[in-house]
Design an enzyme around this catalytic site. Structure first.
Site, mmCIF file in Angstrom:
data_model
loop_
_atom_site.group_PDB
_atom_site.id
_atom_site.type_symbol
_atom_site.label_atom_id
_atom_site.label_comp_id
_atom_site.label_asym_id
_atom_site.label_seq_id
_atom_site.Cartn_x
_atom_site.Cartn_y
_atom_site.Cartn_z
ATOM 1 N N GLY A 254 -19.929 17.672 15.729
ATOM 2 C CA GLY A 254 -19.039 16.888 14.875
ATOM 3 C C GLY A 254 -18.331 15.793 15.645
ATOM 4 C CB ALA A 255 -15.632 14.768 16.676
ATOM 5 C CG MET A 256 -16.330 15.445 23.389
ATOM 6 S SD MET A 256 -16.234 17.261 23.551
ATOM 7 C CE MET A 256 -15.085 17.371 24.908
ATOM 8 C CD GLU A 257 -12.363 18.782 22.995
ATOM 9 O OE1 GLU A 257 -13.193 18.562 22.098
ATOM 10 O OE2 GLU A 257 -12.336 19.842 23.634
ATOM 11 C CG ASN A 258 -14.868 12.664 25.242
ATOM 12 O OD1 ASN A 258 -15.387 13.609 25.793
ATOM 13 N ND2 ASN A 258 -15.417 12.018 24.226
ATOM 14 C CG HIS A 290 -10.848 20.447 15.802
ATOM 15 N ND1 HIS A 290 -10.719 21.808 15.653
ATOM 16 C CD2 HIS A 290 -11.593 20.268 16.921
ATOM 17 C CE1 HIS A 290 -11.354 22.419 16.641
ATOM 18 N NE2 HIS A 290 -11.903 21.505 17.419
ATOM 19 C CD GLU A 291 -12.897 16.923 17.946
ATOM 20 O OE1 GLU A 291 -12.637 17.239 19.122
ATOM 21 O OE2 GLU A 291 -13.667 17.590 17.217
ATOM 22 C CG HIS A 294 -9.529 19.910 21.136
ATOM 23 N ND1 HIS A 294 -9.380 21.225 21.511
ATOM 24 C CD2 HIS A 294 -10.684 19.862 20.415
ATOM 25 C CE1 HIS A 294 -10.401 21.938 21.029
ATOM 26 N NE2 HIS A 294 -11.197 21.129 20.359
ATOM 27 C CD GLU A 313 -13.379 23.893 20.691
ATOM 28 O OE1 GLU A 313 -12.863 23.627 19.587
ATOM 29 O OE2 GLU A 313 -13.693 23.007 21.510
HETATM 30 N N1 ARG Z 1 -15.128 20.398 21.825
HETATM 31 C C1 ARG Z 1 -15.820 19.884 20.671
HETATM 32 C C2 ARG Z 1 -14.994 20.319 19.489
HETATM 33 O O1 ARG Z 1 -15.064 21.374 18.985
HETATM 34 C C3 ARG Z 1 -17.202 20.371 20.528
HETATM 35 C C4 ARG Z 1 -18.133 19.868 21.555
HETATM 36 C C5 ARG Z 1 -19.244 20.784 21.718
HETATM 37 N N2 ARG Z 1 -20.305 20.200 22.454
HETATM 38 C C6 ARG Z 1 -21.340 20.883 22.879
HETATM 39 N N3 ARG Z 1 -22.247 20.248 23.492
HETATM 40 N N4 ARG Z 1 -21.480 22.144 22.728
HETATM 41 O O2 ARG Z 1 -14.119 19.668 19.103
HETATM 42 ZN ZN ZN Z 2 -12.796 21.777 19.193
#
Ligand code: ARG
Ligand code: ZN
Length: 849
Positions: A254-258, A290-291, A294, A313
């Site tokens: 879905g997305a990533m919290e960088n 959510h992101e 994080h 998570e």
């Molecule tokens: N941390 C991300 C989230 O839940 C998910 C990223 C998972 N990436 C992966 N390659 N498994 O918001």
């Molecule tokens: Zn997450």
């Protein structure tokens, strides 16, 4: 990455890295097939670590040069990383490597999507960018220079400096490499701003491909609401001068919290009324939240190792659920979450893939981004909050942020703050993190001399590697109603801690009707012998809106089970009781829409299996169809009134109120289409000015076997929009009858617009196939075969998405011999593929065990 003998990693083997990384400087010279990555890292011995060889992770990197303190060195390089002799004290490590983002279809590390560079490093993608201690407990301050002709060049933190063809970013907050991000491309931004609680101005940007500007406004507002909410509810303030979000079409999740640079699957952020449904809007709001959340639960406090994944998570899912409840209403959110939990987590917990919320071993960590870690992980936090109370929870969270800011923490750290803040011993509660499987709670009751006794017995069936289970702490929220419908005992939380325990309620004048597990207070299967009359009573009178819905769900389930197993007629007494609820216009339309929902076919298969009956997908499908038809006929006079009530006259807004009405409207349309052959749906399709109405009408038409013309129109209208076309692909498979599902799916894979390399498109077709219960389980095995064919093909490009989709087979053992044999054969065929990825190898091995 092919790997002949995958290694198993164990939680018990955790050892800290031998060095700390004090500073990291990275320079990227971008080129699609030959990007150069130069790194300069200051390492110092870690006093808390045992002596060890200097090892840096690294995969698929072309080595160019290495130096220590300016002197060239020649490390020993393998498939997984390098080792090198290093000086005793601190030293500066320099490396240059070359990578080929344009050939990266695994979408992990640095890759290209529509000509734009982007990254995905969680969990272990950074090692595909450069050699590094790619583990979450190594945190460092990153400075990043990006060189390239692209107009926009982004990385984490704050912009530091830029010039013609280059940009530099500096992130002052130490972070693990999995939070690193880089984006470069000819993007356009939708700007915004936010003033934090302490009065700092933060620049916000949503970066998209030219053409998508019109789909940004909602996401930007959701971001601002999230920032505000986290300040108000958790006291958490944002900590950089800028927050960037980028939309990417090719993305595995879905997305990533960088840190400071969230990267989103475009489906999880882009939306306009014409192109996105109400459900899309709601999901986008939740994922943005959510992101963003994080930033504190994940980034400022991260995980010591990947076994602790639920630490960030589970907690962040819990927080985003609280947010959605606040934005859109608690009862509807809770019911939706429980439907989702039963639909995705229960099958996982009750099959060969079952694992604890905190797993103890893995081969490929990407295989553990599961409903168990995320959704059950959030349920565990909900139980904790219920047990310690709102105040205890708030105190514990304050302590957590204060004590662990800047740490890479563990579940032990998390539970300790609760113990200290509330004085509660959580030794037994901790079993929720270590024991896999769904507990069953059996209820029996007695009444004598004004005393009512509830006896609760818990039992968790064995799961792989865990034959014996110990009793868990289960908060069971109970209320008691008197026979006339008054609540005589308001909601009370019973703490079930033993295998069997009794609870008494005194001073009652008559035997009460219990409402048990209110609000779904624990993720368990409730076993209770109860009459239809009692359930009907709760459907009419329960003051707990969740359990009122649940009473209806139980009745629906029992009705369908008798139809399936005994050939019974639909239960008309139940339908009348339900009708009374549906007619009650004092109730929220969204709630009434949920009341109109029926258990999914796979849920019915699960229930039958639990009762020792082998589920027959065709019989389940037939019963579901008969029930729908019966309802439509029985309520034929009511439906037009409901349709009227569900009409929205104001301009489209994706808010809870309007979406609730449209949800009711679409449930009504689905029933109406059973009577009019699709006439009303045709009219709605023709006049719809938003995607919610257009798509629900299209689904009814396809379902009625009258969709061809509308499908063609829809395609002509939306050909240029990848996200809308995903809906076109998915809907045809989802709404098709069981005999044609596999053939439709197959034909769609031959469509020129089918692109297996795009995870959204692949999932649109293959995910819909796997979710169409009777269609997937067609007795000739066509569904299984098609999915396996494509999983085998996709694995060469994208192991991560392939591995996730293998879970379509996770319930294979519950079916009849023929289907079981067919599914087993497909799993074995996948397993036998030469060069199968580590990801998929682990999944099929677990599935077959
Ligand atoms: N941390 C991300 C989230 O839940 C998910 C990223 C998972 N990436 C992966 N390659 N498994 O918001
Ligand atoms: Zn997450």
């Amino acid at each position: 990455m092919k790997d002949a003998s995958p290694q198993t990693i164990y939680l018990k083997d955790y050892t800290p890295f031998g060095w700390t990384a004090e500073e990291v400087h990275l320079t990227f010279v971008l080129a699609p097939s030959a990007t150069r990555v130069r790194s300069r890292i200051r390492f110092a011995p870690n006093p808390d670590a045992p002596k060890q060889a200097f090892f840096l992770h690294g995969e698929q990197l072309k080595p160019i040069s290495f130096a220590i303190d300016g002197t060239p060195v020649t490390p020993e390089i393998t498939d997984t990383g390098l080792t090198c002799a290093v000086p005793e004290g601190g030293f500066t490590w320099e490396a240059e490597v070359e990578i080929a983002p344009v050939e990266n279809f695994a979408l992990e590390g640095l890759y290209m999507s529509n000509g734009m560079y982007c990254t995905q490093c969680e969990a272990e993608g950074f090692r595909k960018i450069t050699f590094y201690p790619d583990r979450p407990d190594v945190m460092s301050v990153f400075t990043v220079r990006v060189e390239g002709a692209e107009k926009v060049k982004l990385s984490n933190g704050n912009p530091q400096d830029s010039g013609e063809g280059w940009a530099e970013w500096h992130d002052p907050w130490p972070k693990p490499a999995y939070l690193f991000a880089l984006v470069a491309g000819d993007l356009v931004n939708h700007p915004g701003s936010f003033t934090t609680m302490s009065g700092r101005d933060v620049e916000l940007n949503l970066w998209v491909r030219p053409g998508d500007e019109g789909k940004c406004a909602f996401g930007m507002e959701a971001l601002k609401k999230s920032m505000k909410w986290d300040e108000e509810v958790y006291g958490r303030e944002y900590d950089l001068d800028i927050f960037n979000i980028v939309a990417v079409d090719d993305f595995n999740m879905g997305a990533m919290e960088n840190k400071g640079l969230n990267i989103f699957n475009s489906s999880a952020v882009l939306a306009s009324p014409e192109t996105a449904t109400d459900a899309n809007f709601e999901r986008i709001e939740a994922i943005i939240a959510h992101e963003y959340f994080h930033n504190w639960t994940g980034n400022r406090i991260t995980c010591r190792d990947w076994f602790q994944l639920c630490l960030k998570e589970g907690l962040t899912v819990f927080r985003d659920a609280q947010f959605t409840s606040d934005m859109r209403g608690e009862e509807v959110k809770r019911i939706s979450d429980v439907i989702d939990l039963r639909g995705r987590q229960f099958p996982e917990d009750q099959g060969p893939l079952s694992h604890p919320v905190r797993p103890e071993s893995f081969q490929e960590i990407n295989n553990f981004y599961t409903a168990t870690v995320y959704e059950k992980g959030a349920e565990v936090i909900g139980m904790l909050k219920r047990l310690v109370g709102d105040e205890g929870y708030a105190k514990a969270l304050d302590l957590y942020f204060e004590r662990h800011d800047g740490d890479a923490a563990t579940i032990e750290d998390w539970l300790k703050v609760f113990e200290e803040a509330t004085g509660r011993d959580l030794t037994q509660f901790k079993r929720w993190y270590s024991q896999a499987g769904t507990p069953h709670v059996a209820v029996s009751e007695a009444f004598a001399d004004g005393t009512y006794t509830l006896t609760l017995k818990q039992h968790t069936p064995p799961t792989p590697g865990q034959p014996e289970k110990l009793p868990q702490v289960i908060p069971v929220a109970v209320g008691l109603l008197s026979p006339n419908g008054d609540e005589v005992v308001p909601t009370t939380v019973l703490e079930l801690t033993e295998a069997e325990q009794s609870f008494t309620f005194e001073g009652l004048s008559a035997k009460p009707v219990p409402s048990i597990l209110r609000g779904f207070s624990a993720p368990v299967v409730l076993e209770r012998e109860s009459t239809k009359e009692e359930r009907a009573f709760l459907l009419a009178h329960d003051t707990d809106s969740f359990n009122r819905w649940e009473a209806n769900r139980d009745l629906a389930r029992e009705c369908l089970v008798s139809m399936i197993t005994e050939g019974a007629e639909p239960d008309t007494a139940w339908l009348d009781g339900l009708e009374a609820v549906i007619r009650d216009s004092a109730l929220d339309p969204a709630y009434r829409a949920l009341m109109l929902g029926t258990p999914t076919q796979s849920e019915l298969a699960q229930v039958l299996h639990q009762r020792g009956v082998t589920p027959d997908p065709d019989a389940i499908w037939t019963a579901t169809e008969v029930l729908k038809k019966t309802r439509a006929e029985r309520w034929s006079n009511l439906l037009p009134h409901l349709a009227e009530e569900a009409k929205v006259t104001e301009p489209y807004q994706p808010d809870a109120e309007q979406s609730g009405k449209r949800a009711l409207g679409s449930a009504v349309l689905a029933l109406t289409s059973r009577l009019d052959g699709g006439e009303a749906a045709k009219a709605q399709f023709a006049s719809a000015d938003n995607m919610t109405l257009q798509l629900s009408a299209l689904a009814c038409l396809v379902q009625a076997g009258a969709g061809e013309e509308a499908l063609a129109k829809f395609r002509a209208q939306w050909n240029g929009d990848r996200l809308v076309m995903d809906k076109w692909f998915g809907l045809q498979v989802a709404a098709s009858g069981p005999s044609e599902t596999a053939d439709r799916a197959k034909a769609l894979t031959e469509d020129p617009d089918f692109d297996m390399k795009n995870p959204n498109r692949f999932r649109a077709v293959m995910g819909a196939l796997a979710m169409n219960h009777a269609g997937f389980h067609r007795i000739d095995g066509a569904g299984y075969r098609l999915l396996a064919d494509w999983l085998i093909k996709l694995d060469e490009k994208n192991p991560q998405t392939t591995a996730r989709m293998c879970s379509a087979f996770q319930t294979w053992k519950r079916y009849d011999e023929t289907r079981r044999g067919l599914m087993q054969a497909e799993l074995e065929r996948i397993a036998a593929k030469p060069g199968l990825s580590r990801d998929v190898t682990e999944m099929v091995t677990r599935l077959l065990s």
